[in-house]
Every structure is written in C-alpha cells, then in structure tokens.
Design a protein around this motif. Sequence first.
Motif, PDB file in Angstrom:
ATOM      1  N   MET A   1       0.881  -1.327  -0.065  1.00  0.00           N
ATOM      2  CA  MET A   1      -0.041   0.096  -0.126  1.00  0.00           C
ATOM      3  C   MET A   1       0.841   1.191   0.031  1.00  0.00           C
ATOM      4  O   MET A   1       0.579   2.241  -0.830  1.00  0.00           O
ATOM      5  N   ASN A   2       1.985   1.259   0.810  1.00  0.00           N
ATOM      6  CA  ASN A   2       2.762   2.414   0.645  1.00  0.00           C
ATOM      7  C   ASN A   2       3.352   2.878  -0.665  1.00  0.00           C
ATOM      8  O   ASN A   2       3.730   4.091  -0.831  1.00  0.00           O
ATOM      9  N   ILE A   3       3.315   2.024  -1.485  1.00  0.00           N
ATOM     10  CA  ILE A   3       3.925   2.306  -2.901  1.00  0.00           C
ATOM     11  C   ILE A   3       3.080   3.291  -3.436  1.00  0.00           C
ATOM     12  O   ILE A   3       3.722   4.079  -4.553  1.00  0.00           O
ATOM     13  N   LEU A   4       1.865   3.550  -2.920  1.00  0.00           N
ATOM     14  CA  LEU A   4       0.852   4.494  -3.707  1.00  0.00           C
ATOM     15  C   LEU A   4       1.283   6.014  -3.686  1.00  0.00           C
ATOM     16  O   LEU A   4       0.916   6.646  -4.362  1.00  0.00           O
ATOM     17  N   VAL A   5       2.099   6.082  -2.307  1.00  0.00           N
ATOM     18  CA  VAL A   5       2.544   7.465  -2.255  1.00  0.00           C
ATOM     19  C   VAL A   5       3.211   7.918  -3.421  1.00  0.00           C
ATOM     20  O   VAL A   5       3.393   9.213  -3.768  1.00  0.00           O
ATOM     21  N   ALA A   6       4.110   7.155  -3.892  1.00  0.00           N
ATOM     22  CA  ALA A   6       4.990   7.478  -5.197  1.00  0.00           C
ATOM     23  C   ALA A   6       4.488   7.835  -6.360  1.00  0.00           C
ATOM     24  O   ALA A   6       4.917   8.462  -7.369  1.00  0.00           O
ATOM     25  N   LEU A   7       3.066   6.976  -6.503  1.00  0.00           N
ATOM     26  CA  LEU A   7       2.553   7.018  -8.006  1.00  0.00           C
ATOM     27  C   LEU A   7       1.901   8.323  -8.327  1.00  0.00           C
ATOM     28  O   LEU A   7       2.243   8.600  -9.549  1.00  0.00           O
ATOM     29  N   PRO A   8       1.494   9.395  -7.648  1.00  0.00           N
ATOM     30  CA  PRO A   8       1.146  10.704  -8.128  1.00  0.00           C
ATOM     31  C   PRO A   8       2.285  11.525  -8.603  1.00  0.00           C
ATOM     32  O   PRO A   8       2.068  12.553  -9.246  1.00  0.00           O
ATOM     33  N   VAL A   9       3.439  11.219  -7.979  1.00  0.00           N
ATOM     34  CA  VAL A   9       4.837  11.834  -8.577  1.00  0.00           C
ATOM     35  C   VAL A   9       5.462  11.304  -9.808  1.00  0.00           C
ATOM     36  O   VAL A   9       5.742  11.776 -10.878  1.00  0.00           O
ATOM     37  N   LEU A  10       5.435   9.840  -9.671  1.00  0.00           N
ATOM     38  CA  LEU A  10       6.043   9.194 -10.703  1.00  0.00           C
ATOM     39  C   LEU A  10       5.408   8.949 -11.964  1.00  0.00           C
ATOM     40  O   LEU A  10       5.655   9.114 -13.013  1.00  0.00           O
ATOM     41  N   VAL A  11       4.091   8.515 -11.956  1.00  0.00           N
ATOM     42  CA  VAL A  11       3.233   8.312 -13.200  1.00  0.00           C
ATOM     43  C   VAL A  11       2.994   9.435 -14.274  1.00  0.00           C
ATOM     44  O   VAL A  11       3.146   9.384 -15.175  1.00  0.00           O
ATOM     45  N   PRO A  12       2.796  10.743 -13.501  1.00  0.00           N
ATOM     46  CA  PRO A  12       2.587  11.923 -14.628  1.00  0.00           C
ATOM     47  C   PRO A  12       4.007  12.109 -15.115  1.00  0.00           C
ATOM     48  O   PRO A  12       4.016  12.541 -16.396  1.00  0.00           O
TER      49      PRO A  12
ATOM     50  N   VAL B   1      -7.999   8.588  -8.220  1.00  0.00           N
ATOM     51  CA  VAL B   1      -8.411   7.194  -7.619  1.00  0.00           C
ATOM     52  C   VAL B   1      -7.251   7.008  -6.589  1.00  0.00           C
ATOM     53  O   VAL B   1      -7.626   6.851  -5.300  1.00  0.00           O
ATOM     54  N   VAL B   2      -5.800   7.268  -6.963  1.00  0.00           N
ATOM     55  CA  VAL B   2      -4.799   6.678  -5.896  1.00  0.00           C
ATOM     56  C   VAL B   2      -4.944   7.840  -4.689  1.00  0.00           C
ATOM     57  O   VAL B   2      -4.938   7.558  -3.652  1.00  0.00           O
ATOM     58  N   ALA B   3      -5.193   9.181  -4.977  1.00  0.00           N
ATOM     59  CA  ALA B   3      -5.279   9.987  -3.958  1.00  0.00           C
ATOM     60  C   ALA B   3      -6.752   9.891  -3.048  1.00  0.00           C
ATOM     61  O   ALA B   3      -6.430  10.009  -1.855  1.00  0.00           O
ATOM     62  N   GLY B   4      -7.755   9.478  -3.707  1.00  0.00           N
ATOM     63  CA  GLY B   4      -8.895   9.155  -2.897  1.00  0.00           C
ATOM     64  C   GLY B   4      -8.507   7.799  -1.877  1.00  0.00           C
ATOM     65  O   GLY B   4      -8.848   7.858  -0.700  1.00  0.00           O
ATOM     66  N   VAL B   5      -7.675   6.896  -2.362  1.00  0.00           N
ATOM     67  CA  VAL B   5      -7.216   5.744  -1.514  1.00  0.00           C
ATOM     68  C   VAL B   5      -5.999   6.191  -0.247  1.00  0.00           C
ATOM     69  O   VAL B   5      -6.434   5.769   0.881  1.00  0.00           O
TER      70      VAL B   5
ATOM     71  N   GLY C   1      -3.684   6.340   9.744  1.00  0.00           N
ATOM     72  CA  GLY C   1      -2.369   7.313  10.206  1.00  0.00           C
ATOM     73  C   GLY C   1      -1.771   7.699   8.764  1.00  0.00           C
ATOM     74  O   GLY C   1      -2.075   6.949   7.618  1.00  0.00           O
ATOM     75  N   PRO C   2      -0.616   8.357   8.889  1.00  0.00           N
ATOM     76  CA  PRO C   2       0.066   8.816   7.731  1.00  0.00           C
ATOM     77  C   PRO C   2       0.531   7.727   6.866  1.00  0.00           C
ATOM     78  O   PRO C   2       1.228   6.652   7.646  1.00  0.00           O
ATOM     79  N   VAL C   3       0.553   7.528   5.603  1.00  0.00           N
ATOM     80  CA  VAL C   3       1.390   6.531   4.629  1.00  0.00           C
ATOM     81  C   VAL C   3       2.478   7.191   4.323  1.00  0.00           C
ATOM     82  O   VAL C   3       2.701   8.244   3.888  1.00  0.00           O
ATOM     83  N   VAL C   4       3.666   6.376   4.708  1.00  0.00           N
ATOM     84  CA  VAL C   4       5.115   6.744   4.610  1.00  0.00           C
ATOM     85  C   VAL C   4       5.677   5.873   3.488  1.00  0.00           C
ATOM     86  O   VAL C   4       5.562   4.622   3.669  1.00  0.00           O
ATOM     87  N   LEU C   5       6.528   6.256   2.671  1.00  0.00           N
ATOM     88  CA  LEU C   5       7.463   5.590   1.825  1.00  0.00           C
ATOM     89  C   LEU C   5       8.946   5.988   1.965  1.00  0.00           C
ATOM     90  O   LEU C   5       8.981   7.301   1.537  1.00  0.00           O
TER      91      LEU C   5
END
Length: 511
Positions: free
Chosen positions: A1-12, A42-46, A55-59
């Motif tokens: 689940m923590n890998i989701l934090v990187a997707l809003p930066v990496l995918v664009p 969708v990722v931001a909603g999750v 609590g905070p999601v940390v990567l």
Amino acid sequence: MNILVALPVLVPLLAAALSLTVSQVPAAQRVLSLLVLAFIVVVAGVLLVRADTTGPVVLQLGGYPPPVGITLVADRLAALLLLVSIVVMLGVLVFAIGQRVTDTGRASTTTAFHPMYLVLCSGVSLAYLTGDLFNLFVAFEMMLSASYVLMTRHTTADRVRPSMTYVIVSLTSSLLFLTMVALVYAATGTVNLADLSHRIADLPGGMRTTLGLLMVVVFGIKSAVVPLHFWLPDSYPTAPAPITAVFAALLTKVGIYSVIRTQTLLFSNAADWNFLLAVALLTMLVGALGAIAQNDLNRLLSFLLVSHIGFMLFGLALFSVLGLVGVILYILHHIAVQAALFLASGLLTRHTGTASLRDMCGAASSYPLVAFLFAIPALSLSGIPPFSGFVAKVALLRAGIEVATPMAYLVTGGAILTSFLTLYAMSKVWTSAFWGRPRPPVPDPDPSDTLTVGTGRTSPAMLLAAAGMVLTGLLIAGSAGPVSDIGERAAGDLLARSPYRQAVLGTGGGS
C-alpha cells in the motif's frame, strides 16, 4: 500500500515522457493525459481513506532509514489537498482540450502542452507529499519550469513581458529558498521535516526566529502575500483561460500549504502570531481594494485571489484547532472556486471578445448559462450562504473570536470587511458584464473557424468542465460536515506534531 504514495509523482512524469513520443498523434496525448489524471484522482482518494483510518502513509525511497533517504508522506492534510487539486486539474484539462485555442485565437495543439501539464501535476503532487525541504524545493522548480512553458506558449510581446516578471520573481524566491535550505542544513545537519521538528527546537531562539521568518518570506512570495504579491496580477491574466485557472487554483495554495506545514511542524507558536495576523489583514484589504479598482475582469479576479490568501494566513496565525480547520476548509473552497471563476471568465471573454468590464454588457440575456456558471462561485467567494465560502469563513471568524485577543478581533473585523468588499467587486462585474442591453456580436473574421475568441461559440467540453468546477465547489459545501471532521483531525495532527514524527521516524518519533 505504501508504494501508492510515489504514484502521483512518478506516473505523471513517465506519462510526460510517453506523451512526447506520441506527439504526432494529438488524440493519443489527450487520452493519455486524461487517463493519468483520472488514475491519480483514484490514488489520492485511496490515500485519503488510508491516512484518515490508519494514520500517515509513508514511503522511504531506496529503503534508506530516515532521516537519510528521501521520504514521501501522505497524511490527512496532504492527501485531502492532493485529491481536490487533481480533481481540479482534471477538470481544467477537459476545458483546455475543448478550447483547443489560446485566448489569442491561435491553435494550441502543440507537443508542449500535455507533457508540461503532466510535469506540473507531478510537481504539485511532490510538493504535497515530500517529507524534506530539499525535495520541496525540487517540487517548486518543477512547477516553475512547467508553468513558464504553459504561460508563454504562442508568445507575443504583451505576454512575454509579464511572464518574464513571473519568472524573475520565481527565480529570486528559488534562490532564497535554496539559501534557506543550506542554512537549515548547516544549522541542524538534516533537511528531513520530521527530524527538523526535533533539531530546530535545540537552536538558539534568534536563529529559530530568523529561519522561521525566512520560510515565511520564501513561501510568501510563492503565495503572493502582500507586499510580495505584485507579480501575480500582472502575470496570471496574460495566460490562456485554462492555464490561468489552474495557476490561480493551485500554485498559490501549494505555497500556503508549505507555510502551514513548516510553521506547524518546525516551530512552536503557543499563542497567536501577531506579525502573521498583521500580514493577513494587510493582504486581505490590499487585494480587495486593488480588485475594486480594476476594469479588466481577469486582473480583478487576480487581485481577489491575493486578497483571499489573507484569510488562510489569518487561520494559520491563530494556531488553534478551529483556526486550522478554517484554513483547510478555505483552501479546499478556494481551489475549486478560483478555477470555476477563471473558467467562467474564459467563457465570457470568449463570447464577448474582451476582458474589459466597460466593453461587456448584457451577457446574462445572451449567455445565461455562462452567467449562472459565474454567479455561483462569485457568491461563494463573497461568503454568501449556503455556499462553501460561507462555511469556511464562519469557521475562521469563530476561531478569531475564540482566541479573544485585540489583534485577533481586529483581523476578524477585517475579514468581515473584506467579504463585503469582495461582494462589491463581484457586484461590479455582474452589473458591468451581465446586466444591460446586449452588445452587438463581435464580427467573425473567419466563419469557418468555430473556435476563435469572440465568435460566441464554445465546445460542450468547455461548458462541461466549467460546470464541473462549479459542482465541485457545491459538493464541498454539501459535504461540509464530513470534510470538517477530517479537517479537525488533520488540524489536531498538525498541532500535535507527534503523529507525523512517529510515522516518519518510527515509534516515539525520535531523531
């Protein structure tokens, strides 16, 4: 689940590179950009659901232990702002695709728009999610690079001059930012925000005050806080309508977010901050009075943008849970409302062929849908119930009254006065542009061109996008209860600081 934090930066970023490879197929670029932004929503909603429940999601990128490596953190505040910001970016993208031209009437189907828009999305996401000062600097540089390209496409002399002002001011603030990062690292040996929250407390009082004020100045330039605001009213109105909309909605809010994050996490302010309260009052009044003096619609809206940054500083300066709840509600409201206003302004100027209030007349009878799309966010910005602006302002006014200091009372009164000045400015726009006898239609130099400014023609996508932004503001007002609950929990975390520290540094939050 923590890998989701990187997707809003990496995918664009990956999508921006891919967009360049399909630059000869404009339809592929458009579909790619829309799919990427929808995915990030969708990722931001999750992330928001996860941050609010567990609590905070940390990567920790690269697996390096904190505070050595690069840290990405999605707490309640970051995830909530990320979700609303990307929703707005998606709506503005639909408008831009539907418009297909800049406000000068030239074709805009070039290879630069979609890659730069995706880089801008990545920069905004990184600013919200980064856990260290240096990568916050990187995020601002990504946004600066992308915004300059977007602002100066199809350059003319009238557009380049204010754009250069924007770039020079942004580069100056970047130099100050980099200097501030160097000073922080020299004094503490770290740039990790969670670790800094411990180490800055051990610095001498004068050094803490200097670093705190330097951060306020750096992010104050980015946020267009008075007297550091002069670049914004000259720069934003020159860009095409969708570009102005996304800049007005997001870039200053990222600056305000940075002020909130650093001042609450790194510095202890047990009582209200009179200096910041004074700056907030000055920003409110100067921006509102500047708006009233304008004849150009986009400059008027730009000055109101500056004015309402003061409301956000007001809530932050109180350093109370209710004040921060008001700030969070106000940022969410302002992101949606500013985007809606500038998109509606783009529709209006497209129909009338001018942004001058003196030359507009009778648009309500000629273009009733555009009038409706402008009226709703205008009422919300003015704080008229039951719209989102009213909900946010009530929270801020309650916070000011609860603090019960002379300065807090003074700024509370200034906020009420600014709301009336905003309503007056919006009334000026309404009476000038929408009431009266309709003006003769602008001559169409090319009847075969269905998309040129001033022809009175708009695509369904443009109307749909503007309506979507108005609806987003209405949804924020309609869900004020749940959003306030999340905002209250986020505000409690900001003042407590321990949830952020523990999530990044481990149990106990030690350095």
